[in-house]
Design an enzyme around this catalytic site. Structure first.
Site, PDB file in Angstrom:
ATOM      1  N   SER A 207       0.740  -1.243   0.139  1.00  0.00           N
ATOM      2  CA  SER A 207      -0.219  -0.031  -0.222  1.00  0.00           C
ATOM      3  C   SER A 207       1.512   1.190   0.110  1.00  0.00           C
ATOM      4  CB  SER A 207      -0.765  -0.104   1.101  1.00  0.00           C
ATOM      5  OG  SER A 207      -2.204   0.719   0.751  1.00  0.00           O
ATOM      6  N   HIS A 467      -7.399  -5.346  -0.680  1.00  0.00           N
ATOM      7  CA  HIS A 467      -6.559  -4.680  -0.095  1.00  0.00           C
ATOM      8  C   HIS A 467      -5.757  -5.508   1.555  1.00  0.00           C
ATOM      9  CE1 HIS A 467      -3.895  -1.804  -1.753  1.00  0.00           C
ATOM     10  NE2 HIS A 467      -3.988  -0.757   0.171  1.00  0.00           N
TER      11      HIS A 467
END
EC number: 3.1.1.1
Length: 545
Positions: A207, A467
């Site tokens: 990320s 994610h």
């Protein structure tokens, strides 16, 4: 200036050549003195080692300074790293303040493997939108059990303390990125003392950590501190990475904490240095429209060329087009439903009404969409924003209303805008302007529980492969359950072997299981490895699916 610092630091490299005492590997000699680590059964740990002077007082909002103190007593390296001060999205409740300002450390984890006299090194940058997160948020036991790699976790400044910027030399910004850079220099200089191979260092992150890896690699001198990088679920092309309106936001920060009288950047910085750190970081809540949206009100910027020790002074797209970046192997990834991280909160049932937040989008789409999808600062007029918001809604939902039934299309929109499209753009730029191998994979294998369930506070919704679902198979995280399925255990081992083989490869090749990833540089088609529970497959694509 940064290049000069690199030369100075590497000139002391001989100081770190002293090997670990084979009689007691818990004690290690460093240029600052002796440290004592911890025996954790199947690995050793040496935690909370300072690489920079505390960024407090006059050093707040300044580039980090190398750590100078000499220890007369043995340094206790058994304490876990502290959290850098932040307004943490993962804390439920009104007060999300956590951490301390003095936090610039690295923590080292070394497996007990007597069959190896030295180990390749993974330098790890945690995620958290440049706003929150910590070295401890990702585990290391999976990697330690494999016994092939030394892991170094880097702590760096976050939020306004790490990324406030007025866009000029007075308060240039990117302090968190500069922290990361200094930490990489420290690792290069000292890792041999822990049995690490300074010639075999790879940098990985997820990320914002993945975007950090990419930003570090956009510096031409990156090859002096590491040989390759892997950006999981984030890269410098993502729309939430580079901030275009940091100046106005930073002056607004000053107004909130009582520095509204500042007439220029220098006055503002001096005033902010006098304020309690907690007051500055707590001001983040004033920039949120609802919940934790936007999730990255502060972050990296393009610095003024005359800024002292500027980290980057061109936009990443322009840097890549110029060819003036580190020509070393790089891999970039995304998940098929990455956007679940950002969209899942819309399925949380509100305590007052029992109704999901997604229904409120029907009345607030034009107000909220620019913040949810990070185009508020890139549009010049409200009409431009409204036109784009209308276009996106029509493209992904047609004439349907926002509802639980249309959630998956909204999540697909979030995935495309915030993650997938940026990965495709990055690969397109590199295949035209890169020289070293560039690889990519997409992961499609949902975890039983993950970020989607965490933020929605629901277990009755299937979010897909959101994610972190792949990354948490390498570095454990509490957001997903503690147990792995049998297919995930195989994938986890393949990921760990992929990282190990990538860092020791002499020519930058990358493999996953029985698949060899294909280089995108110079290719007319996108070379994308698809990873699922059933295995892996190389795809050649005109555009991303």
């Amino acid at each position: 200036m940064l290049a000069a610092r690199l030369i100075i630091l590497l000139s002391f490299y001989w100081l770190s050549a002293s090997a670990i005492d084979p009689a007691d590997p818990l004690f290690v000699d460093l240029p600052h003195g002796k440290i004592r680590g911890r025996d954790n059964g199947f690995y050793y740990s040496y935690e909370s080692l300072p690489y920079a002077e505390p960024p407090v007082g006059e050093l707040r909002f300044e580039a980090p300074q190398p750590y100078k103190q000499q220890w007369t007593d043995t340094f206790d390296a058994t304490q876990p790293p502290v959290t850098c001060m932040q307004w943490n999205q993962f804390i439920f409740g009104d007060n999300k303040l956590a951490g301390v300002e003095d936090c610039l450390t690295v923590s080292i984890y070394k497996p007990k493997n007597t069959s190896q006299s030295s180990f390749p090194v993974v330098a790890h940058m945690h995620g958290g939108a440049f706003m929150f997160g910590e070295a401890r948020q990702n585990g290391h036991e999976n990697m330690m059990r494999e016994g092939k790699l030394i892991l170094v976790k880097i702590s760096y400044r976050l939020g306004p303390l790490g990324f406030a910027s007025t866009g000029d030399a007075g308060l240039s910004g990117n302090f968190g990125l500069k922290d990361q850079r200094l930490a990489l220099l420290w690792i290069k200089q000292n890792i041999a003392s822990f049995g690490g191979e300074p010639e075999n260092i790879i940098v990985v992150g997820h990320s914002a950590g993945g975007a950090s890896v990419h930003l570090q690699m956009l510096r031409e001198d990156f090859a002096q501190v590491a040989k390759a990088g892997i950006s999981f679920g984030g890269n410098a092309m993502d729309p939430w990475v580079i901030h275009q309106s940091a100046r106005g936001r930073t002056f607004e920060l000053g107004r909130i904490v009582g520095c509204g009288q500042a007439s220029d950047s220098t006055e503002l910085k001096n005033c902010l240095k006098s304020k309690p750190a907690g007051e500055i970081v707590s001001a983040v809540h004033s920039f949120l429209v609802f919940a934790y949206v936007p999730f990255a009100p502060f972050g990296p910027v393009v610095e003024s060329p005359d800024a002292p020790e500027a980290f980057i002074s061109q936009h990443p797209v322009d840097i890549i087009k110029s060819g003036k970046f580190a020509q070393v192997p790089w891999a970039v990834t995304y998940n098929t439903e990455d956007g679940g991280y950002n969209a899942a909160v819309l399925l949380e049932k509100q305590a007052s009404s029992g109704r999901e937040l997604i229904f409120d989008l029907n009345d607030h789409w034009f107000d909220w969409a620019p913040y949810l999808l990070f185009y508020r600062d890139s549009m010049t007029t409200i009409k431009d924003m409204d036109d784009y918001s209308r276009k996106l809604r029509q493209e992904y939902l047609g004439d349907r209303r926002f509802s639980v039934e249309s959630y998956w299309d909204l999540q697909r929109l979030f995935t495309d805008i915030l993650y997938k499209n940026a990965t495709e753009l990055a690969l397109d730029l590199y295949r035209k302007h890169g020289k070293s191998p560039v690889y990519a994979f997409v992961y499609d294998n949902p975890a039983n529980t993950g970020i989607g369930q965490f933020f929605s506070k629901r277990t009755d919704v299937h979010f897909g492969t959101v994610h972190g679902d792949e990354y948490f198979l390498i570095f454990e995280n509490l957001a997903r359950g503690p147990e792995m399925r049998s297919d995930e255990e195989i994938i986890s081992r393949n990921f760990l072997n992929m990282i190990n083989d990538f860092v020791v490869s002499g020519n930058g090749t990358m493999t996953f299981g029985n698949c060899v990833l294909q280089d995108n540089v110079g290719s007319n088609k996108f070379q994308l490895l698809s990873i699922t529970k059933n295995g892996c497959e190389n795809l050649q694509l005109e555009s991303f699916p």
